[in-house]
Design a protein around this motif. Structure first.
Motif, PDB file in Angstrom:
ATOM      1  N   ALA A  54       0.782  -1.157   0.131  1.00 43.12           N
ATOM      2  CA  ALA A  54       0.183   0.185   0.576  1.00 43.12           C
ATOM      3  C   ALA A  54       0.813   1.362   0.237  1.00 43.12           C
ATOM      4  O   ALA A  54       0.423   2.213   0.296  1.00 43.12           O
TER       5      ALA A  54
ATOM      6  N   GLN B  67       3.232   4.585  -1.220  1.00 43.33           N
ATOM      7  CA  GLN B  67       2.999   6.078  -2.461  1.00 43.33           C
ATOM      8  C   GLN B  67       3.716   7.062  -2.274  1.00 43.33           C
ATOM      9  O   GLN B  67       4.800   6.605  -1.317  1.00 43.33           O
TER      10      GLN B  67
ATOM     11  N   LYS C  89       0.727  13.208  -4.086  1.00 39.94           N
ATOM     12  CA  LYS C  89       0.837  11.313  -4.122  1.00 39.94           C
ATOM     13  C   LYS C  89       1.359  11.603  -5.527  1.00 39.94           C
ATOM     14  O   LYS C  89       0.537  12.699  -6.316  1.00 39.94           O
TER      15      LYS C  89
ATOM     16  N   TYR D 201       9.075   7.061  -0.383  1.00 45.72           N
ATOM     17  CA  TYR D 201       7.752   5.929  -0.894  1.00 45.72           C
ATOM     18  C   TYR D 201       7.694   5.423   0.462  1.00 45.72           C
ATOM     19  O   TYR D 201       8.773   4.236   0.750  1.00 45.72           O
TER      20      TYR D 201
ATOM     21  N   THR E 297       1.615   5.413  -7.119  1.00 45.38           N
ATOM     22  CA  THR E 297       1.486   4.213  -5.651  1.00 45.38           C
ATOM     23  C   THR E 297       1.665   2.959  -6.084  1.00 45.38           C
ATOM     24  O   THR E 297       2.107   2.989  -7.496  1.00 45.38           O
TER      25      THR E 297
ATOM     26  N   GLU F 179       9.223  -2.314  -1.322  1.00 43.01           N
ATOM     27  CA  GLU F 179       8.695  -0.802  -1.649  1.00 43.01           C
ATOM     28  C   GLU F 179      10.129  -0.328  -2.401  1.00 43.01           C
ATOM     29  O   GLU F 179      10.260   0.398  -3.165  1.00 43.01           O
TER      30      GLU F 179
ATOM     31  N   ALA G 112       2.029   7.800   3.934  1.00 43.17           N
ATOM     32  CA  ALA G 112       1.868   8.633   3.807  1.00 43.17           C
ATOM     33  C   ALA G 112       0.761   9.605   3.991  1.00 43.17           C
ATOM     34  O   ALA G 112       0.052  10.456   3.330  1.00 43.17           O
ATOM     35  N   GLN G 113      -0.235   9.499   4.955  1.00 41.37           N
ATOM     36  CA  GLN G 113      -1.152   9.979   5.118  1.00 41.37           C
ATOM     37  C   GLN G 113      -1.254  11.343   6.472  1.00 41.37           C
ATOM     38  O   GLN G 113      -1.904  11.666   6.004  1.00 41.37           O
TER      39      GLN G 113
ATOM     40  N   GLU H 284       4.732   2.784   3.170  1.00 34.21           N
ATOM     41  CA  GLU H 284       3.158   2.178   3.497  1.00 34.21           C
ATOM     42  C   GLU H 284       2.457   4.019   4.004  1.00 34.21           C
ATOM     43  O   GLU H 284       2.544   4.874   4.163  1.00 34.21           O
ATOM     44  N   VAL H 285       0.945   3.104   3.548  1.00 37.54           N
ATOM     45  CA  VAL H 285       0.113   4.078   3.562  1.00 37.54           C
ATOM     46  C   VAL H 285      -0.229   4.884   4.724  1.00 37.54           C
ATOM     47  O   VAL H 285      -0.497   6.104   4.945  1.00 37.54           O
TER      48      VAL H 285
ATOM     49  N   GLN I 143       0.317  -0.130  -6.452  1.00 37.06           N
ATOM     50  CA  GLN I 143      -0.478  -0.629  -7.756  1.00 37.06           C
ATOM     51  C   GLN I 143      -0.256  -0.007  -9.276  1.00 37.06           C
ATOM     52  O   GLN I 143      -0.696  -0.818 -10.103  1.00 37.06           O
ATOM     53  N   GLN I 144      -0.519   1.174  -9.021  1.00 30.53           N
ATOM     54  CA  GLN I 144       0.164   1.007 -10.129  1.00 30.53           C
ATOM     55  C   GLN I 144       1.660   1.288 -10.907  1.00 30.53           C
ATOM     56  O   GLN I 144       1.040   0.771 -11.649  1.00 30.53           O
TER      57      GLN I 144
END
Length: 361
Positions: A131, A133, A217, A200, A220, A159, A206-207, A202-203, A222-223
């Protein structure tokens, strides 16, 4: 405990500590010709125990969803025993030594390292993406603005593999300095202090960084996976257990797939709350954390595993080849396993059957 962090984030420092050593050392130290046999032994009445090494956290993974919900667990055909692990490398070493026949949530680097050392296992299911970003400040308005800048990440991790792969796709691999850190928190701290230009992470981190309106951002995990550098947290089983308990392996894959569908559906809260009881998390915390976990869909299972019995040409195998190249560059394996070697450690038939008919579930 970082309550909103996926399991990959929760265990990232431990994964790094293990990655600091050469992958083969941990995996060969406890070699056992009957890997998984102790965990697969018959219990009362000759019943089978399906032991699973897993990452314990507030984020409820598919193995906990299955174990924590009777309607799923009852269809496995074995008693599920969960054993916490603190890194992918350590989990695979324990699997090889016979502590349990399944390991869940292990990412690309430890799995590829295990394959390079010919650990007798099969990768049987893709559970979830990382997860992570890429977070940057206001001065970086387009990808090319990263040239001449530095990006921090968790050294030697999935990552690390992902962001280096993404930089290659952008033609930036020789223009951006990747700085490795011992933890996700250290990356965040370095970014906040201005020691690095991007992080880079984890969520959870990032949050936190995105609370500052100047940050945004870029991409991610997934992208990045869609661009050919997929890092997947997978379920694997020993060859020994699979050979003697094939139906149990198939049933577990089916129920894991079903659990992930349920965790994203209208009954998600109920199933996640039931799983939370096994890890000591409050239902509210577990629900919030698990709903942020990017599970691999049924459709994407076949995208990665393919539709042939031979997985050597699958996207999953290709991803592990690229990971092997990354590990060799990092000095963690002496040679990159071939697609054929990797394919021999992937059994796509369980996923193919689960996606096709759900094993009658």
């Amino acid at each position: 405990m970082r309550t909103l962090a996926p399991r990959t984030s929760h265990t990232a420092p431990a994964r790094l500590a293990a990655a600091a050593a050469v992958f083969g050392l941990a995996l060969t130290a406890s070699a056992c010709s009957s890997s998984g046999s102790s965990a697969a032994g018959g219990g009362a009445g000759g019943s089978t125990t399906a032991g699973i090494g897993y990452f314990e956290s507030a984020t409820i993974g598919p193995e906990v969803l299955v174990k924590g919900n009777t309607d799923l667990a009852s269809k496995v055909g074995a008693s599920i025993k969960l054993t916490p692990i603190d890194s992918g490398v350590a989990g695979l070493a324990s699997l090889r030594g016979g502590a349990f026949p399944f390991v869940s949530g292990v990412g690309n680097p430890p799995v590829t390292g295990a394959i390079a050392n010919d650990t007798k296992l099969k990768v049987i299911f893709a559970e979830y993406y990382d997860a992570a970003q890429l977070i940057v400040g206001s001065k970086i308005k387009q990808n090319s603005d990263l040239a001449g800048k530095s990006v921090g990440d968790l050294q030697g991790s999935s990552e690390d593999y992902e962001i280096r792969g993404w930089l290659k796709t952008q033609g930036l691999d020789s223009k951006v300095k990747v700085v490795g850190f011992p933890s996700e928190q250290a990356v965040e701290a370095a970014y906040k202090s201005g020691r690095i230009d991007a992080g880079y992470v984890e969520v959870a981190q990032a949050q936190d960084l995105l609370k500052n309106a100047a940050n945004h951002k870029v991409v991610t995990a997934q992208q990045i996976a869609a661009l050919g550098f997929a890092s997947l947290n997978v379920l694997a089983v020993t060859d020994t257990f699979a050979a003697t308990h094939k139906s149990v392996v198939q049933n577990l894959v089916c129920q894991v797939l079903k659990s992930q569908v349920l965790a994203a559906g209208p009954q998600a809260d109920k199933y996640i709350a039931n799983g939370s009881k096994l890890v000591g998390a409050t239902p509210a915390t577990a629900i919030a954390a698990t709903k942020g976990l990017p599970f691999v869909s049924a459709k994407d299972q076949l995208t990665f595993f393919g539709t042939s019995k031979d997985a050597s040409n699958s996207k999953l195998a290709q991803s592990y080849v690229k990971t092997g190249e990354f590990l060799k560059e990092q000095g963690r394996v002496s040679s990159v396993p071939t697609a054929a070697q990797i394919g021999a450690h992937i059994d796509p038939t369980y996923v193919q059957k689960a996606v096709k008919d759900g094993c009658g579930s």
